[in-house]
Scaffold this active site. Structure first.
Site, mmCIF file in Angstrom:
data_model
loop_
_atom_site.group_PDB
_atom_site.id
_atom_site.type_symbol
_atom_site.label_atom_id
_atom_site.label_comp_id
_atom_site.label_asym_id
_atom_site.label_seq_id
_atom_site.Cartn_x
_atom_site.Cartn_y
_atom_site.Cartn_z
ATOM 1 N N LYS A 155 31.370 27.839 43.460
ATOM 2 C CA LYS A 155 30.533 28.733 42.648
ATOM 3 C C LYS A 155 30.759 28.465 41.159
ATOM 4 C CE LYS A 155 28.114 31.692 43.690
ATOM 5 N NZ LYS A 155 26.661 31.740 44.049
ATOM 6 N N ASN A 200 43.221 46.736 49.098
ATOM 7 C CA ASN A 200 42.525 46.639 50.388
ATOM 8 C C ASN A 200 42.935 47.746 51.358
ATOM 9 O OD1 ASN A 200 41.167 44.374 49.526
ATOM 10 N ND2 ASN A 200 42.637 42.941 50.410
ATOM 11 N N TYR A 215 35.527 28.193 48.015
ATOM 12 C CA TYR A 215 34.316 28.983 47.700
ATOM 13 C C TYR A 215 34.177 29.219 46.197
ATOM 14 C CZ TYR A 215 31.582 33.239 46.840
ATOM 15 O OH TYR A 215 30.688 34.152 46.321
ATOM 16 N N PRO A 234 42.151 44.292 60.854
ATOM 17 C CA PRO A 234 43.112 43.318 60.324
ATOM 18 C C PRO A 234 43.271 43.409 58.811
ATOM 19 C CG PRO A 234 41.059 42.222 60.953
ATOM 20 C CD PRO A 234 40.861 43.679 61.227
ATOM 21 N N THR A 238 29.738 35.086 41.123
ATOM 22 C CA THR A 238 30.796 36.002 41.549
ATOM 23 C C THR A 238 31.917 36.094 40.514
ATOM 24 O OG1 THR A 238 32.594 36.145 43.169
ATOM 25 C CG2 THR A 238 31.671 33.993 42.848
ATOM 26 N N ASP A 239 32.655 37.196 40.579
ATOM 27 C CA ASP A 239 33.826 37.332 39.696
ATOM 28 C C ASP A 239 34.969 36.411 40.126
ATOM 29 O OD1 ASP A 239 34.613 38.669 42.029
ATOM 30 O OD2 ASP A 239 35.240 40.521 41.024
ATOM 31 N N GLU A 240 34.857 35.848 41.354
ATOM 32 C CA GLU A 240 35.976 35.053 41.881
ATOM 33 C C GLU A 240 36.186 33.756 41.103
ATOM 34 O OE1 GLU A 240 36.342 34.976 46.125
ATOM 35 O OE2 GLU A 240 35.175 36.794 46.346
ATOM 36 N N HIS A 290 45.558 33.495 48.669
ATOM 37 C CA HIS A 290 44.851 34.772 48.506
ATOM 38 C C HIS A 290 44.953 35.312 47.074
ATOM 39 C CE1 HIS A 290 44.047 38.810 50.802
ATOM 40 N NE2 HIS A 290 43.173 38.588 49.833
ATOM 41 N N ARG A 329 45.802 35.356 53.973
ATOM 42 C CA ARG A 329 44.881 34.257 53.680
ATOM 43 C C ARG A 329 45.608 33.259 52.772
ATOM 44 N NH1 ARG A 329 39.652 36.369 50.543
ATOM 45 N NH2 ARG A 329 38.748 36.558 52.624
HETATM 46 P P1 NAD Z 1 25.188 35.788 52.428
HETATM 47 O O1 NAD Z 1 26.124 34.757 52.969
HETATM 48 O O2 NAD Z 1 25.032 37.088 53.125
HETATM 49 O O3 NAD Z 1 23.712 35.164 52.325
HETATM 50 C C1 NAD Z 1 23.466 33.871 51.861
HETATM 51 C C2 NAD Z 1 22.035 33.508 52.244
HETATM 52 O O4 NAD Z 1 21.782 32.185 51.736
HETATM 53 C C3 NAD Z 1 21.807 33.455 53.758
HETATM 54 O O5 NAD Z 1 20.596 34.099 54.056
HETATM 55 C C4 NAD Z 1 21.739 31.975 54.056
HETATM 56 O O6 NAD Z 1 20.905 31.663 55.173
HETATM 57 C C5 NAD Z 1 21.154 31.422 52.762
HETATM 58 N N1 NAD Z 1 21.477 29.997 52.547
HETATM 59 C C6 NAD Z 1 22.688 29.408 52.680
HETATM 60 N N2 NAD Z 1 22.586 28.089 52.404
HETATM 61 C C7 NAD Z 1 21.287 27.866 52.062
HETATM 62 C C8 NAD Z 1 20.571 26.720 51.654
HETATM 63 N N3 NAD Z 1 21.167 25.519 51.546
HETATM 64 N N4 NAD Z 1 19.259 26.830 51.365
HETATM 65 C C9 NAD Z 1 18.632 28.038 51.486
HETATM 66 N N5 NAD Z 1 19.262 29.161 51.873
HETATM 67 C C10 NAD Z 1 20.578 29.073 52.165
HETATM 68 O O7 NAD Z 1 25.624 35.966 50.917
HETATM 69 P P2 NAD Z 1 25.566 37.272 49.990
HETATM 70 O O8 NAD Z 1 26.797 38.058 50.184
HETATM 71 O O9 NAD Z 1 24.225 37.908 50.141
HETATM 72 O O10 NAD Z 1 25.668 36.592 48.557
HETATM 73 C C11 NAD Z 1 24.497 36.195 47.840
HETATM 74 C C12 NAD Z 1 24.916 35.569 46.522
HETATM 75 O O11 NAD Z 1 25.661 36.521 45.764
HETATM 76 C C13 NAD Z 1 25.832 34.348 46.673
HETATM 77 O O12 NAD Z 1 25.459 33.396 45.725
HETATM 78 C C14 NAD Z 1 27.226 34.892 46.389
HETATM 79 O O13 NAD Z 1 28.055 33.886 45.851
HETATM 80 C C15 NAD Z 1 26.914 35.979 45.384
HETATM 81 N N6 NAD Z 1 27.861 37.115 45.349
HETATM 82 C C16 NAD Z 1 28.197 37.773 46.503
HETATM 83 C C17 NAD Z 1 29.057 38.864 46.437
HETATM 84 C C18 NAD Z 1 29.434 39.649 47.680
HETATM 85 O O14 NAD Z 1 30.294 40.547 47.595
HETATM 86 N N7 NAD Z 1 28.835 39.418 48.831
HETATM 87 C C19 NAD Z 1 29.592 39.267 45.201
HETATM 88 C C20 NAD Z 1 29.217 38.566 44.043
HETATM 89 C C21 NAD Z 1 28.346 37.500 44.139
HETATM 90 P P1 TYD Z 2 36.171 39.660 51.773
HETATM 91 O O1 TYD Z 2 35.296 40.779 52.228
HETATM 92 O O2 TYD Z 2 36.284 38.445 52.641
HETATM 93 O O3 TYD Z 2 35.722 39.300 50.295
HETATM 94 P P2 TYD Z 2 36.447 38.329 49.189
HETATM 95 O O4 TYD Z 2 37.456 37.490 49.856
HETATM 96 O O5 TYD Z 2 35.269 37.547 48.705
HETATM 97 O O6 TYD Z 2 37.032 39.267 48.165
HETATM 98 O O7 TYD Z 2 37.641 40.240 51.581
HETATM 99 C C1 TYD Z 2 37.912 41.336 50.716
HETATM 100 C C2 TYD Z 2 39.408 41.515 50.680
HETATM 101 O O8 TYD Z 2 39.847 41.966 51.971
HETATM 102 C C3 TYD Z 2 40.170 40.218 50.417
HETATM 103 O O9 TYD Z 2 41.320 40.524 49.630
HETATM 104 C C4 TYD Z 2 40.602 39.759 51.794
HETATM 105 C C5 TYD Z 2 40.794 41.070 52.548
HETATM 106 N N1 TYD Z 2 40.507 41.027 53.993
HETATM 107 C C6 TYD Z 2 41.452 41.549 54.909
HETATM 108 O O10 TYD Z 2 42.534 42.034 54.517
HETATM 109 N N2 TYD Z 2 41.134 41.523 56.224
HETATM 110 C C7 TYD Z 2 39.974 40.981 56.701
HETATM 111 O O11 TYD Z 2 39.760 40.961 57.940
HETATM 112 C C8 TYD Z 2 39.023 40.474 55.756
HETATM 113 C C9 TYD Z 2 37.715 39.872 56.216
HETATM 114 C C10 TYD Z 2 39.337 40.519 54.416
#
Ligand code: NAD
Ligand code: TYD
Length: 353
Positions: free
Chosen positions: A163, A258, A159, A214, A133-135, A294, A291
């Site tokens: 990562k 947001n 988190y 929210p 992630t970019d985070e 944040h 948060r």
């Molecule tokens: P998600 O939470 O929707 O899915 C995670 C999956 O991993 C779930 O199916 C869960 O059951 C499985 N899992 C968790 N712990 C496990 C373990 N110990 N063994 C096997 N499986 C396990 O997450 P996502 O949003 O699909 O993200 C996927 C990846 O992409 C993550 O590594 C996340 O850090 C990265 N990522 C997500 C975003 C985003 O915006 N969602 C952006 C950039 C990177």
């Molecule tokens: P989120 O979807 O949780 O992703 P991340 O924290 O990984 O960026 O949140 C996106 C942005 O939205 C983040 O700045 C937090 C904000 N946010 C709200 O303002 N309200 C909400 O209910 C949620 C879930 C997130």
């Protein structure tokens, strides 16, 4: 030969598997622990002929992972599995340390042993692609340059710290052991099958349920948004053509505060599914406590993946959120199920140990 996808029942992993088969990909072994975020029904729409093997298990289970690598002659691992929600990491960081750090470490150990046992040609063709992630780069000021691949890691939440630790382990396995790794750092995704705890699906769900939308703090925190299909195409491109040991940033070039994101979602909903009282969904916006810690702004410099691998997102912010909103409108049963506990009951029955 097959690829091993970890976390393939989650949001991005399941989208990746759908797109992998749509593009005529080879067999997939999908290892997923089915936490609250994993849902095997995300894969229900795969064609019956798709060579997809679902395995319910943990990436930290050395015996299981080693057996899968050997039995399925795995030639690449795409590592999505993680605990992924910042707010949950603030309330309970332990699972994040266990899966994102210990789990990734154990997975790397198994993969290293498997890779070392391959012949020279298979060793050089092998890939371990770590999805991150970019985070991990921390927070930007309003005038700062976007994150590049050489930006220092300065994670601020449990988190992102977990990562970042996994990114470092992956890097070390390349430098120390020569494992052919690739790392991608992507911005905020949205699209089908995202658990309604993250901003976009939560807002859509609450809007339709007549609940408050929210907004944390002042709502001026900025994120870069990418449609999940574009993330999947980037991962595939990096897998095919990325240089081992390299990091690739992936982004949508769509920085938005947001509050603007929520207004944009409301505007699409107003058009596609207007409220019966004629009042706009934006009237449901509610400012809530911020948060802790944040991050203020994320922005991605994605020029490297464009220059070296010719990847660009296909969707704009506007076309992407239209697709996302429409998917949730057409899949209300999915949302009802994952928010109702019915899905947990189904998992407990079907995947009992
Ligand atoms: P998600 O939470 O929707 O899915 C995670 C999956 O991993 C779930 O199916 C869960 O059951 C499985 N899992 C968790 N712990 C496990 C373990 N110990 N063994 C096997 N499986 C396990 O997450 P996502 O949003 O699909 O993200 C996927 C990846 O992409 C993550 O590594 C996340 O850090 C990265 N990522 C997500 C975003 C985003 O915006 N969602 C952006 C950039 C990177
Ligand atoms: P989120 O979807 O949780 O992703 P991340 O924290 O990984 O960026 O949140 C996106 C942005 O939205 C983040 O700045 C937090 C904000 N946010 C709200 O303002 N309200 C909400 O209910 C949620 C879930 C997130």
């Amino acid at each position: 030969m097959a690829i091993l996808v970890t976390g393939g029942a989650g949001f991005i992993g399941s989208n990746f598997i759908h797109e992998w088969f749509a593009g005529g990909g080879e067999p997939v072994v999908n290892l997923d622990k089915l936490t609250y975020a994993g849902n095997p029904r995300n894969l229900a729409g795969l064609p019956a002929s798709a060579p997809h093997t679902f395995v319910h298990g943990d990436i930290a289970d050395r015996e299981l992972v080693s057996a899968l690598l050997r039995q399925h002659a795995i030639r690449a691992v795409i590592h999505f599995a993680a605990e992924s929600h910042v707010d949950r990491s603030i309330h309970g960081p332990e699972d994040f340390i266990q899966t994102n750090i210990v789990g990734t470490f154990r997975l790397l150990e198994c993969v290293r042993a498997h890779w070392e046992g391959l012949d020279a040609a298979a060793r050089s063709a092998f890939r371990f692609l770590h999805v991150s992630t970019d985070e991990i780069y921390g927070s930007l000021g309003p005038a700062d340059a976007p994150f590049s691949e050489t930006t220092r890691h300065q994670p601020n939440s449990p988190y992102s710290a977990s990562k970042a630790a996994s990114d470092h382990l992956v890097r070390a396995y390349h430098h120390t052991y020569g494992l052919p790794v690739l790392t991608t750092n992507c911005s905020n995704n949205h699209g089908p099958f995202q658990f309604p705890e993250k901003l976009m699906p939560l807002v859509i769900h609450n809007a339709l349920a007549g609940k408050p939308l929210p907004i944390y703090g002042d709502g001026r925190q900025v994120r870069d948004w990418l449609y999940v299909g574009d993330h999947c195409s980037a991962v595939r491109r990096v897998l095919e053509s990325g240089r081992p040991g390299e990091v690739y940033n992936i982004g949508g070039g769509s920085e938005r505060p947001n509050l603007e994101v929520v207004h944009a979602l409301c505007a699409v909903l107003d058009r596609e599914r207007p409220r019966t009282d004629g009042i706009g969904y934006a009237s449901q916006i509610a400012f809530v406590k911020d948060r802790p810690g944040h991050d203020r702004r994320y922005a991605i410099d994605a020029r490297k993946i464009e220059r070296e691998l010719g990847w660009r997102p296909a969707e704009t912010f506007e076309s992407g959120i239209e697709r996302t909103v429409r998917w949730y409108l057409h899949n209300e049963a999915w949302v009802r199920e994952v928010t109702s506990g019915e899905y947990r009951a189904w998992v407990a029955t079907h995947y009992a140990p």
